[in-house]
Design a protein around this motif. Structure first.
Motif, PDB file in Angstrom:
ATOM      1  N   VAL A  58       0.973  -1.158  -0.023  1.00  0.00           N
ATOM      2  CA  VAL A  58       0.103  -0.052   0.138  1.00  0.00           C
ATOM      3  C   VAL A  58       0.917   1.241  -0.090  1.00  0.00           C
ATOM      4  CG1 VAL A  58      -2.038  -0.977   1.166  1.00  0.00           C
ATOM      5  CG2 VAL A  58      -0.194  -0.016   2.506  1.00  0.00           C
ATOM      6  N   PRO A  59       0.522   2.323  -0.550  1.00  0.00           N
ATOM      7  CA  PRO A  59       1.288   3.425  -0.612  1.00  0.00           C
ATOM      8  C   PRO A  59       1.704   4.108   0.708  1.00  0.00           C
ATOM      9  CG  PRO A  59      -0.306   3.828  -2.291  1.00  0.00           C
ATOM     10  CD  PRO A  59      -0.850   2.470  -1.284  1.00  0.00           C
ATOM     11  N   ARG A  60       2.949   4.417   0.900  1.00  0.00           N
ATOM     12  CA  ARG A  60       3.401   4.751   2.272  1.00  0.00           C
ATOM     13  C   ARG A  60       2.440   5.978   2.556  1.00  0.00           C
ATOM     14  NH1 ARG A  60       2.944   5.672   6.836  1.00  0.00           N
ATOM     15  NH2 ARG A  60       4.618   6.248   8.387  1.00  0.00           N
ATOM     16  N   ASN A  61       2.381   7.145   1.814  1.00  0.00           N
ATOM     17  CA  ASN A  61       1.794   8.228   2.216  1.00  0.00           C
ATOM     18  C   ASN A  61       0.198   8.191   2.324  1.00  0.00           C
ATOM     19  OD1 ASN A  61       4.071   9.438   2.655  1.00  0.00           O
ATOM     20  ND2 ASN A  61       4.419  10.330   0.868  1.00  0.00           N
ATOM     21  N   GLN A  62      -0.475   6.914   1.870  1.00  0.00           N
ATOM     22  CA  GLN A  62      -1.876   6.894   2.000  1.00  0.00           C
ATOM     23  C   GLN A  62      -2.337   5.562   2.289  1.00  0.00           C
ATOM     24  OE1 GLN A  62      -2.030   7.764  -2.618  1.00  0.00           O
ATOM     25  NE2 GLN A  62      -2.810   9.521  -2.146  1.00  0.00           N
ATOM     26  N   ALA A  63      -1.581   4.868   3.106  1.00  0.00           N
ATOM     27  CA  ALA A  63      -1.273   3.524   3.580  1.00  0.00           C
ATOM     28  C   ALA A  63      -2.767   3.287   4.212  1.00  0.00           C
ATOM     29  CB  ALA A  63      -0.329   3.286   4.554  1.00  0.00           C
ATOM     30  N   GLN A  64      -3.214   4.274   5.144  1.00  0.00           N
ATOM     31  CA  GLN A  64      -4.417   4.172   5.835  1.00  0.00           C
ATOM     32  C   GLN A  64      -5.668   4.019   4.923  1.00  0.00           C
ATOM     33  OE1 GLN A  64      -4.725   6.420   9.516  1.00  0.00           O
ATOM     34  NE2 GLN A  64      -2.544   5.786  10.149  1.00  0.00           N
ATOM     35  N   ASP A  65      -5.644   5.121   3.927  1.00  0.00           N
ATOM     36  CA  ASP A  65      -6.756   5.185   3.024  1.00  0.00           C
ATOM     37  C   ASP A  65      -6.841   4.049   2.210  1.00  0.00           C
ATOM     38  OD1 ASP A  65      -7.394   7.535   4.000  1.00  0.00           O
ATOM     39  OD2 ASP A  65      -6.306   8.662   2.547  1.00  0.00           O
ATOM     40  N   LEU A  85      -9.499  -1.440   1.206  1.00  0.00           N
ATOM     41  CA  LEU A  85      -9.276  -2.998   1.073  1.00  0.00           C
ATOM     42  C   LEU A  85     -10.226  -3.681   1.979  1.00  0.00           C
ATOM     43  CD1 LEU A  85      -5.166  -3.536   0.712  1.00  0.00           C
ATOM     44  CD2 LEU A  85      -7.194  -4.040  -1.186  1.00  0.00           C
ATOM     45  N   PHE A  86     -10.351  -2.965   3.266  1.00  0.00           N
ATOM     46  CA  PHE A  86     -11.172  -3.668   4.246  1.00  0.00           C
ATOM     47  C   PHE A  86     -12.786  -3.699   3.832  1.00  0.00           C
ATOM     48  CE2 PHE A  86      -7.894  -3.547   7.722  1.00  0.00           C
ATOM     49  CZ  PHE A  86      -8.253  -4.850   8.050  1.00  0.00           C
ATOM     50  N   PRO A  90      -5.572  -7.870   3.349  1.00  0.00           N
ATOM     51  CA  PRO A  90      -4.710  -8.936   3.804  1.00  0.00           C
ATOM     52  C   PRO A  90      -4.978  -9.589   5.304  1.00  0.00           C
ATOM     53  CG  PRO A  90      -3.586  -6.857   3.751  1.00  0.00           C
ATOM     54  CD  PRO A  90      -4.808  -6.648   3.365  1.00  0.00           C
ATOM     55  N   ASP A  91      -4.448 -10.724   5.334  1.00  0.00           N
ATOM     56  CA  ASP A  91      -4.707 -11.623   6.733  1.00  0.00           C
ATOM     57  C   ASP A  91      -3.902 -10.681   7.930  1.00  0.00           C
ATOM     58  OD1 ASP A  91      -6.005 -13.703   5.479  1.00  0.00           O
ATOM     59  OD2 ASP A  91      -4.048 -14.538   4.955  1.00  0.00           O
ATOM     60  N   LEU A  92      -2.847 -10.048   7.438  1.00  0.00           N
ATOM     61  CA  LEU A  92      -2.187  -9.385   8.493  1.00  0.00           C
ATOM     62  C   LEU A  92      -1.991  -7.899   7.996  1.00  0.00           C
ATOM     63  CD1 LEU A  92       0.759 -11.861   9.592  1.00  0.00           C
ATOM     64  CD2 LEU A  92      -1.471 -11.278  10.816  1.00  0.00           C
ATOM     65  N   VAL A  93      -2.251  -6.931   8.670  1.00  0.00           N
ATOM     66  CA  VAL A  93      -2.081  -5.524   8.441  1.00  0.00           C
ATOM     67  C   VAL A  93      -1.376  -4.890   9.523  1.00  0.00           C
ATOM     68  CG1 VAL A  93      -4.386  -5.326   6.835  1.00  0.00           C
ATOM     69  CG2 VAL A  93      -4.250  -4.839   9.698  1.00  0.00           C
ATOM     70  N   TRP A  94      -0.547  -3.742   8.984  1.00  0.00           N
ATOM     71  CA  TRP A  94       0.146  -3.191  10.001  1.00  0.00           C
ATOM     72  C   TRP A  94       0.472  -1.865   9.791  1.00  0.00           C
ATOM     73  CZ3 TRP A  94       4.833  -0.963   8.613  1.00  0.00           C
ATOM     74  CH2 TRP A  94       5.512  -1.389   7.357  1.00  0.00           C
ATOM     75  N   GLU A  95       0.551  -1.081  10.658  1.00  0.00           N
ATOM     76  CA  GLU A  95       0.976   0.549  11.065  1.00  0.00           C
ATOM     77  C   GLU A  95       1.631   0.646  11.943  1.00  0.00           C
ATOM     78  OE1 GLU A  95       0.643   3.692  10.585  1.00  0.00           O
ATOM     79  OE2 GLU A  95      -0.434   4.047   8.720  1.00  0.00           O
ATOM     80  N   TYR A  96       2.234   2.080  11.959  1.00  0.00           N
ATOM     81  CA  TYR A  96       2.984   2.639  13.266  1.00  0.00           C
ATOM     82  C   TYR A  96       1.968   3.133  14.306  1.00  0.00           C
ATOM     83  CZ  TYR A  96       7.359   1.934  10.616  1.00  0.00           C
ATOM     84  OH  TYR A  96       8.204   1.233   9.805  1.00  0.00           O
ATOM     85  N   ASP A  97       0.852   3.666  13.768  1.00  0.00           N
ATOM     86  CA  ASP A  97      -0.090   4.443  14.404  1.00  0.00           C
ATOM     87  C   ASP A  97      -1.274   3.468  15.133  1.00  0.00           C
ATOM     88  OD1 ASP A  97      -1.929   6.148  15.193  1.00  0.00           O
ATOM     89  OD2 ASP A  97      -2.586   6.718  13.179  1.00  0.00           O
ATOM     90  N   ARG A  98      -0.876   3.547  16.534  1.00  0.00           N
ATOM     91  CA  ARG A  98      -1.816   2.716  17.299  1.00  0.00           C
ATOM     92  C   ARG A  98      -3.256   3.097  17.085  1.00  0.00           C
ATOM     93  NH1 ARG A  98      -4.160   2.826  22.405  1.00  0.00           N
ATOM     94  NH2 ARG A  98      -4.092   0.745  23.461  1.00  0.00           N
ATOM     95  N   ALA A  99      -3.349   4.531  16.944  1.00  0.00           N
ATOM     96  CA  ALA A  99      -4.803   5.018  16.803  1.00  0.00           C
ATOM     97  C   ALA A  99      -5.579   4.437  15.857  1.00  0.00           C
ATOM     98  CB  ALA A  99      -4.770   6.395  16.907  1.00  0.00           C
ATOM     99  N   TYR A 100      -4.830   4.187  14.722  1.00  0.00           N
ATOM    100  CA  TYR A 100      -5.513   3.434  13.537  1.00  0.00           C
ATOM    101  C   TYR A 100      -5.989   1.933  13.934  1.00  0.00           C
ATOM    102  CZ  TYR A 100      -6.399   1.603   8.878  1.00  0.00           C
ATOM    103  OH  TYR A 100      -7.015   1.080   7.771  1.00  0.00           O
ATOM    104  N   ILE A 101      -4.934   1.264  14.644  1.00  0.00           N
ATOM    105  CA  ILE A 101      -5.616  -0.091  14.881  1.00  0.00           C
ATOM    106  C   ILE A 101      -6.756   0.078  15.992  1.00  0.00           C
ATOM    107  CG2 ILE A 101      -4.538  -2.011  16.380  1.00  0.00           C
ATOM    108  CD1 ILE A 101      -3.165  -1.373  13.475  1.00  0.00           C
TER     109      ILE A 101
END
Length: 540
Positions: free
Chosen positions: A108-115, A120-121, A127-138
């Motif tokens: 996913v594009p780094r600067n638009q990863a959450q979007d 995708l959701f 995907p089965d596993l998704v990751w982010e540095y931002d806890r708030a996004y989780i």
């Protein structure tokens, strides 16, 4: 017979009746289907394997399933064409061979990863596993119900990560939402705690006989002097510009702050108007690139900086892509002297640029994933040491051990063949000291020069504390629901205020954001955040 005896007899009769029914059902299903593995017999067979006093064990629902998982990754544009793609390259093949897991990569594009992940959701293709540095996004994903608790999976299937978590209990509060573990993570090494940073052309300062700026006013004055001396230049560029401006004033729009003991959302603070006001002032003075708001992949900012057309870069403190940009700049402009710049002070004091909390990457499990056991096995493999080659490459080819530090042999070869693979090392047991940066770098003059710059930059990046009034952000449904709409509104309002003339000021933007906050239920969110703070502050 007394009442107690009657109840006991009634219970015994009921138990006998249940057992008889189960025997009849089992016999009928076996007779009808020839075995207990088809039709109704399959269900009965599963039930008969439930835990019991005689030591029976429940059948593992994931036993025998293909060891196949998919995982997101950030696309930073670092995979060269002859290496392949993020989905298919030497390291993806190596991961599959070494881990025994059929891993598919979903970039996913780094600067638009959450979007991108949100899309995708929404489409059922995450995907089965998704990751982010931002806890708030989780936390937002928890609220949306698209990821699942994983504490039981860790307890049942993990060995290595479970042990790691036992040795790092300080991570647990960050991984826990609504009383349950929803993510895995590992501790950040020092160089990963430092994140954003500022760089400046010291040779330009020397030529103009200027000191490094220490305040917002001096920063503007230096940028204006750069523009006057180099009319074709763009004094300030970068890919973390908005976050740097926010950090200067201690007002990140996505964080909560304590104001006189009261929790207040960053985008609603009085000083957030100053953040947008500074951004607008720099834009109207022609001191930033007019296209920076649409430079989503950072290509234009990087080009201006590396070709010597910019004097100040707002980005990361060092390493990785930052090292590549400095190397490109020195190749294009051999007389350039880029150096790290300490964050400037505002009327509110001096704060550091964005620094990360102790957890590194947060990895969450899609609620619809088919084989969480395979996912746990994959994460165990990574924390056990699978991460090491992904970060350092192949010994004897990309690095050699010097005092147990993986020293790069050829930075160009490493950047081309290994750098991008670090995205796959989502959990890693990595400990690195600042002084290791010199040992990590190749011995050639340019690499050692950049490594020394990085040592200085790391020291400067950690010199001033990034303003974080609480260790981690509250996460509950109301706030996450508001953020899903408010984040976009803030970006659009900020862009309007910056680019659309004198009618739209920083104060105007703040008032609009506050109205939207109230409309979305901000008052209730404020109350919930305050209650959360009061209940948790003793553990901070």
């Amino acid at each position: 017979m007394d009442q107690k005896g009657k109840q006991y007899l009634k219970g015994r009769l009921l138990l006998i009746l249940v057992v008889m029914v189960m025997v009849v059902v089992s016999a009928c299903s076996n007779g009808a289907n020839g075995s207990g593995n088809k039709g109704n017999g399959n269900k009965a067979g599963q039930e008969s394997q439930a835990p019991s006093d005689n030591g029976g064990a429940e059948k593992d629902p994931y036993e025998g399933l293909p060891k196949k998982i998919s995982i997101s990754t950030f696309d930073r544009g670092q995979v060269s064409s002859d290496e392949g793609t993020y989905e298919d390259n030497r390291w993806v093949k190596w991961i599959r061979e070494q881990s025994g897991i059929d891993v598919s990569i979903v970039p996913v594009p780094r600067n638009q990863a959450q979007d991108a992940l949100n899309v995708l959701f929404a489409s059922g293709g995450a995907p089965d596993l998704v990751w982010e540095y931002d806890r708030a996004y989780i936390g937002k994903l928890v609220t949306q119900g698209v990821i699942q608790p994983i504490g039981e999976y860790i307890e049942k299937y993990s060995t290595s990560y479970k042990k790691y978590l036992e040795e790092h209990p300080e991570l647990l509060p960050y991984l826990t939402f609504d009383g349950e573990i929803y993510a895995v993570s590992a501790e950040r090494p020092l160089f990963a705690v430092a994140n954003h940073g500022v760089w400046i052309r010291q040779d330009w300062l020397d030529e103009l006989k200027l000191d490094q700026p220490t305040t917002v006013e001096e920063l503007i004055a230096v940028a204006k002097a750069f523009k006057e001396r180099y009319p074709d230049s763009t004094p300030i560029v970068g890919h973390t510009t908005s976050d740097i401006y926010s950090a200067i004033y201690g007002a990140m729009n996505f964080q909560w702050y304590l104001e006189d003991g009261k929790m207040q959302y960053g985008a609603t603070l009085d000083r957030f108007a100053d953040v947008i006001g500074l951004e607008k002032q720099l834009y109207e003075l022609g001191l930033v690139d007019k296209e920076y708001l649409t430079d989503s992949n950072n290509q234009r900012a990087s080009q201006l900086w590396t070709t010597g057309k910019a004097g100040i870069y707002l980005g990361q403190w060092g390493r990785g892509s930052n090292d590549i940009m400095i190397k490109d700049m020195l190749s294009n402009v051999p007389t350039a002297n880029p150096v790290p710049l300490e964050m400037v002070a505002s009327q509110y004091g001096k704060y550091g640029a964005y620094q990360e909390a102790p957890p590194n990457i947060f990895v969450a499990f899609n609620k619809d994933m088919k084989n969480p056991k395979a996912a746990i096995e994959y994460l165990d493999w990574l924390i056990d040491g699978g991460w090491y080659p992904l970060v350092n490459g192949e010994e004897g080819v990309h690095y050699e051990k010097v005092n147990d530090v993986p020293k790069q042999l050829d930075s160009d070869k490493f950047n081309k063949e290994v750098l991008y693979a670090g995205e796959y090392a989502v959990v890693r047991d990595q400990v690195t000291k600042a002084e290791d940066l010199l040992a990590l770098a190749p011995d050639d003059e340019q690499s050692q020069r950049i490594a020394k710059l990085n040592m200085t930059s790391l020291e400067i990046a950690m010199k001033n504390e990034f303003r974080r009034d609480i260790p981690y952000q509250p996460s509950f449904d109301k706030i996450n629901e508001i953020r899903s709409t408010l984040d976009t509104f803030i970006r659009e309002t900020r862009a309007t205020a910056v680019t659309q003339g004198s009618k739209y000021t920083g104060q105007w933007a703040l008032e609009e954001i506050r109205k939207e906050w109230e409309r979305l239920g901000g008052k209730e969110a404020d109350e919930l955040a305050q209650k959360w703070y009061e209940e948790n502050k003793a553990s901070f």
